[in-house]
Every structure is written in C-alpha cells, then in structure tokens.
Design a protein around this motif. Structure first.
Motif, PDB file in Angstrom:
ATOM      1  N   PRO A  29       0.841  -1.203   0.000  1.00 45.99           N
ATOM      2  CA  PRO A  29       0.000   0.000   0.000  1.00 45.99           C
ATOM      3  C   PRO A  29       0.872   1.248   0.000  1.00 45.99           C
ATOM      4  O   PRO A  29       1.878   1.314   0.714  1.00 45.99           O
ATOM      5  N   GLY A  30       0.497   2.222  -0.782  1.00 46.11           N
ATOM      6  CA  GLY A  30       1.267   3.454  -0.841  1.00 46.11           C
ATOM      7  C   GLY A  30       1.219   4.264   0.431  1.00 46.11           C
ATOM      8  O   GLY A  30       1.944   5.244   0.567  1.00 46.11           O
ATOM      9  N   THR A  31       0.372   3.876   1.364  1.00 39.60           N
ATOM     10  CA  THR A  31       0.244   4.596   2.628  1.00 39.60           C
ATOM     11  C   THR A  31       1.355   4.276   3.616  1.00 39.60           C
ATOM     12  O   THR A  31       1.437   4.903   4.676  1.00 39.60           O
ATOM     13  N   LYS A  35      -2.929   2.363  -4.062  1.00 43.33           N
ATOM     14  CA  LYS A  35      -3.413   3.507  -3.282  1.00 43.33           C
ATOM     15  C   LYS A  35      -2.509   4.714  -3.465  1.00 43.33           C
ATOM     16  O   LYS A  35      -1.911   5.217  -2.515  1.00 43.33           O
ATOM     17  N   LEU A  36      -2.407   5.186  -4.684  1.00 41.44           N
ATOM     18  CA  LEU A  36      -1.548   6.333  -4.923  1.00 41.44           C
ATOM     19  C   LEU A  36      -2.288   7.631  -4.574  1.00 41.44           C
ATOM     20  O   LEU A  36      -2.449   7.921  -3.404  1.00 41.44           O
ATOM     21  N   GLY A  37      -2.739   8.378  -5.576  1.00 43.67           N
ATOM     22  CA  GLY A  37      -3.393   9.639  -5.246  1.00 43.67           C
ATOM     23  C   GLY A  37      -2.492  10.530  -4.419  1.00 43.67           C
ATOM     24  O   GLY A  37      -1.367  10.856  -4.801  1.00 43.67           O
ATOM     25  N   ARG A  38      -2.954  10.875  -3.211  1.00 45.82           N
ATOM     26  CA  ARG A  38      -2.206  11.805  -2.359  1.00 45.82           C
ATOM     27  C   ARG A  38      -0.906  11.204  -1.828  1.00 45.82           C
ATOM     28  O   ARG A  38      -0.067  11.916  -1.284  1.00 45.82           O
ATOM     29  N   THR A  97      -1.442  15.236 -10.849  1.00 46.64           N
ATOM     30  CA  THR A  97      -2.357  14.635 -11.824  1.00 46.64           C
ATOM     31  C   THR A  97      -2.753  13.201 -11.454  1.00 46.64           C
ATOM     32  O   THR A  97      -3.438  12.538 -12.232  1.00 46.64           O
ATOM     33  N   VAL A  98      -2.341  12.720 -10.285  1.00 51.43           N
ATOM     34  CA  VAL A  98      -2.492  11.298  -9.964  1.00 51.43           C
ATOM     35  C   VAL A  98      -3.797  11.037  -9.204  1.00 51.43           C
ATOM     36  O   VAL A  98      -3.990  11.532  -8.098  1.00 51.43           O
ATOM     37  N   PRO A  99      -4.713  10.224  -9.774  1.00 46.48           N
ATOM     38  CA  PRO A  99      -5.937   9.864  -9.063  1.00 46.48           C
ATOM     39  C   PRO A  99      -5.716   8.641  -8.164  1.00 46.48           C
ATOM     40  O   PRO A  99      -4.671   7.992  -8.207  1.00 46.48           O
TER      41      PRO A  99
END
Length: 497
Positions: free
Chosen positions: A159-161, A181-184, A225-227
């Motif tokens: 997980p990107g978190t 889980k990219l985004g932020r 730009t990453v959702p």
C-alpha cells in the motif's frame, strides 16, 4: 429464509472483463449495493450497468470521509467504522427479508476492496459467496504487456500509505512489486522507489483497461495529476520491455554489454539456464567457429566466428560492438574463466574499454565432466594445467608439472596434444614419471558429452600419448587415487598424516 450475500468482483475497469458468473449474479440479484465517494458517482456501478435490470433495488453506500480530515470524535477510523456498521445494517435488513444482495467491488472483492468490510460483518450471519475478479495489478500488467513474475521470482504488493523508508526497504529486496493507493501518497511512493534505486524501472499505470488509461515512466509523472485509481509497478527484469512507455528522452543511447558464457564441454543439457538466457537475449554472438556451431541458429542474431588463435582481436570486436549499444555474447566451451575467453575479454577491456560492462557466467568445465563420467577423481586437492605453450614458455609448463606432481596433486591436463605440438605430451609424461609411480591412475576422456565420447582408465606407465588429441582431457591421479572393482575412479578426501 434469509437472502444470500454475494461479493462480486468487476475487474479493473473494462466492462468486458466482468466474468460470466458476475454478470449473471448481478442481473439476478434483488439488491445491488455499491460504494461511492461523497460526489455519489460509483465506478463499480458504472461497470455493472450493462448487466443491471429494471426493478432492482440499488443501495448507494456513500463514504462519509475519504481523508484523515474529520470532525468525528473517533477520528478517521472511528468515522469509517461507524459507516461500515451502518452500511452492513442496511444490507442485513434486505437479507433478513429474504432478498439476495450483490455488493459490487472494483477489481477483486478481497484485494484492497470495500466489500471485505461488509463480509467481516455479515458473512458469519448469512449464506455468502465471493466471486473473484481481475485485479488492478493484473490489469496493469496486461496493459504493459509485462509478466509480473516468473520462475522463482517474488511479487510484493504494497500500500502506498506505508512510510517512504519502509516502502523503500521492501522495494529494494523484491523482484517485482505493485504499489497501490496512490493519489495523495504519490510523492511518498516515488521517493521510496528512488531511495530503493529502482525508479528508472518503475512504471505508472492509471485507470488500467479503461478508455481513460494512462501509462508513463513513474519518474516523469506530475503528482498533481495522480488519481486514487492508479498504481506503480516494478516489473520483472526477466521478461523484456513489453509495451512499456517510451521515455521522454527518446534519444538516450542504448546500453550495451558483453556477456562471456561457457556452453559446458559437450551436450546441450550441460549448458546452464543462465547461459541459455544470456544467449537468447544477445544481439551478436562471437566465438571460435565450432563453439558457435553448438548454439542454435537465430536469424535475429549476427554471428562472428573466428579462428581459435585470435582471442585478443575477438575480445576487442565484442567490446566495440557493446560500446555501440549491442548486447554481445562471447561464447566459450566449458567454463569461460578456465583457459577460455573471460580473461582475454577482461584484459582487453581493462586496457582499452573501461566504460563497457562485462559479465562472466560460469559453465561446467571439461575436468568436471570427465571426472563425473568415471567417478570422483577430483575428490581431493587438484591442479589444472594447460600444456599449450602458445602464451607461456614450455619450460614453465614443465616446471609447474614437476611442482604439482611433487605436491601429490591430481592433475587435469588441458590442451594435451595438437598437430603443432605432437611431442609435448610425451615429454610431460616423462616429467611426471620422474616423480609419480608408474601405477598412478590416468583417465583419458575424449569428446565427453559429445557424439564420439570415449573414456579410458589406465596408469602412467602404460599411458600412450599417441592416443590423445585436442578433443581429449587427461587426468593424472595422486597416490590416493583408486580404481574400484567396478571400474570407477575416486580420490579419497582423506590424506595420510
């Protein structure tokens, strides 16, 4: 009788990746439930739309929060837990009334999916079935045209978190990875790839398999730009470039290399998988003609056969090609580091091509092959000596033979006798007899692993050098080398004190 709960995976984004079973269950359900952010638009509902029918009850489950920012007294986790409890209660009311409920899930229901929170709260109370779906990781790999892993490789899903340092530690120790889980979290994830030293291999995939998908090198993506529906992939290094996006720097020179490989002494089964892989990936093959003939033809590759006495020229040619960006395999028999091309290539590279990468892959030696055919004559200390005087004086060869014979070592003799050197093996035998007893075991292996393989076990007193040619390897035993009644040869691992 209660209704039945279904967790149904819809795949990563292409409606045609919905399974036949998932489509059937969606169309048959009394209630179809799906999650959405506060804007109320559900990706899952959009994927399922072609399979819905009129008259079905739709339960829209809207998350109260999507970030840590919340006024809930229990914080983010408290708000989410409260939401899941309320959503489960709404679905339970339908199940208690005997209505079948399908909960839609993007990708796979048990792969970072929202459905699992309903499952944990309801599956022990109602009949439940989970229908797997194509994961976003599988979808992204398909878009790239890159297998995730093969053979004994390890795929790590993260997980990107996670903190950047923890992510970097995982990325540095795995063969292939997918970070969800990219985004932020994107900047944190990219920092981790960079810290692990794999940013140049990483690929960004957004909304895989949809008409809005985007693929780019991870290093070149703008974090703004990453959702959320995106991931970072670290593909396997074994499987080639696939459909990877072209780098912005289209004019980057291709990096070449020289790989020096050994085919083993004979049959193809003695060529290691590592060497076979290097040969398959090469653009150019360079080597002594008869050795190149042992490599299966591939019209994609260019072959440069040459005479056996032009090692330095052969090495320089390989290094020149590699400097221009070619992947070059220099082919030897046996092991490339034992009286073969590895030393020649490295010597020329050190002098004139320090910028060219050279790798050496091990191979089965002729001495090992002959030894295995007769038993274990190399069971104790041994020496390997070439009788060729092309690159060293003949007096040095004889001095070394006397030294190892005096040390009572088993001796493997390479290049024992050629048309240009017909007398030298006889001279070497006389030197050995000055030190070793005539009863000393001698093994002659000819074309071992090849179609004309033959093995002779004799002794030093009866050994006839005239029976030997360059296709042979001669092995002279120590005082501890024995021949068993069945004809096998071994040298004891124990030596008398």
């Amino acid at each position: 009788m209660s209704g039945r709960l279904y967790g149904v995976g819809l795949g990563p984004g292409d409606p045609e990746l919905v399974t036949v079973k998932a489509a059937r269950l969606i169309g048959a359900a009394d209630v179809v439930a799906f999650h959405a952010a506060q804007h109320g638009r559900s990706v899952a509902r959009g994927l399922a739309a072609p399979y819905l029918r009129e008259g079905q009850v739709e339960e829209l489950l809207v998350y109260p929060v999507t970030t840590e920012a919340t006024d809930h007294p229990g914080g983010y986790q408290g708000a989410i837990d409260e939401f899941y409890e309320a959503a489960a209660a709404r679905l339970a009311a339908h199940l208690d009334a005997g209505r079948d409920v399908v909960v839609l899930a993007e990708g796979d229901p048990f792969f970072y999916g929202s459905y699992m929170h309903m499952h944990k709260r309801l599956a022990h109370r109602y009949p439940t079935e989970v229908v797997p779906g194509v994961t976003s990781v599988s979808g992204a790999a398909a878009v790239l045209g890159r297998p995730l892993v093969e053979r004994d490789e390890v795929l790590t899903v993260l997980p990107g978190t996670l903190p950047a340092d923890e992510l970097a530690e995982w990325l540095a120790t795995t063969d292939s990875a997918a970070v969800m889980k990219l985004g932020r979290t994107f900047s944190n994830v990219r920092e981790a790839f960079d810290a692990a030293g794999v940013l140049d291999r990483a690929v960004y995939v957004e909304r895989a398999t949809t008409d809005r998908q985007r693929v780019a090198p991870l290093a070149e993506v703008d974090p703004e730009t990453v959702p959320y529906f995106s991931l970072a992939l670290l593909p396997s290094q074994l499987t080639g470039p696939g459909n990877d996006p072209e780098r912005t720097e289209d004019t980057l020179p291709r990096t070449g290399e020289v790989v020096v490989v050994g085919l083993g002494p004979g049959k193809r089964a003695w060529t290691t998988p590592e060497t076979a892989e290097a040969l398959a990936q090469a653009d150019d093959l360079i080597g002594y003609g008869p050795y190149l003939d042992r490599v299966p033809a591939n019209p994609r590759q260019t072959r440069y056969p040459s005479d056996n006495r032009v090692e330095a020229e052969r090495a320089a040619h390989a290094l020149e090609l590699a400097r221009s960006g070619r992947r070059v395999a220099v082919v030897s028999s046996g092991d490339p580091g034992v009286f073969a091309m590895a030393a020649a290539v490295l010597e020329v590279a050190a002098e004139d091509f320090p910028d060219v990468e050279v790798r050496v892959l091990p191979g089965l030696t002729a001495a090992q092959a002959v030894a295995s055919k007769v038993g274990a004559p190399l069971g104790h200390d041994f020496a390997v000596i070439s009788l060729s005087d092309v690159l060293k004086p003949w007096d040095v060869v004889l001095d070394r033979l006397r030294a190892v014979a005096t040390a009572d070592l088993v001796i493997a003799l390479y290049n024992p006798r050629s048309k240009a050197r017909p007398h030298q093996l006889g001279e070497a035998t006389k030197v050995l007899l000055d030190v070793k007893a005539p009863e000393t075991v001698v093994v002659v292996g000819r074309d071992v692993g090849g179609p004309q393989e033959s093995l002779t076990v004799t002794n030093l007193g009866e050994f006839d050098p005239e029976t030997v040619d360059m296709r042979c390897l001669v092995m002279v035993g120590s005082t501890q080398t024995r021949v068993t009644p069945s004809g096998q040869v071994f040298t004891s691992r124990r030596y008398p004190g």
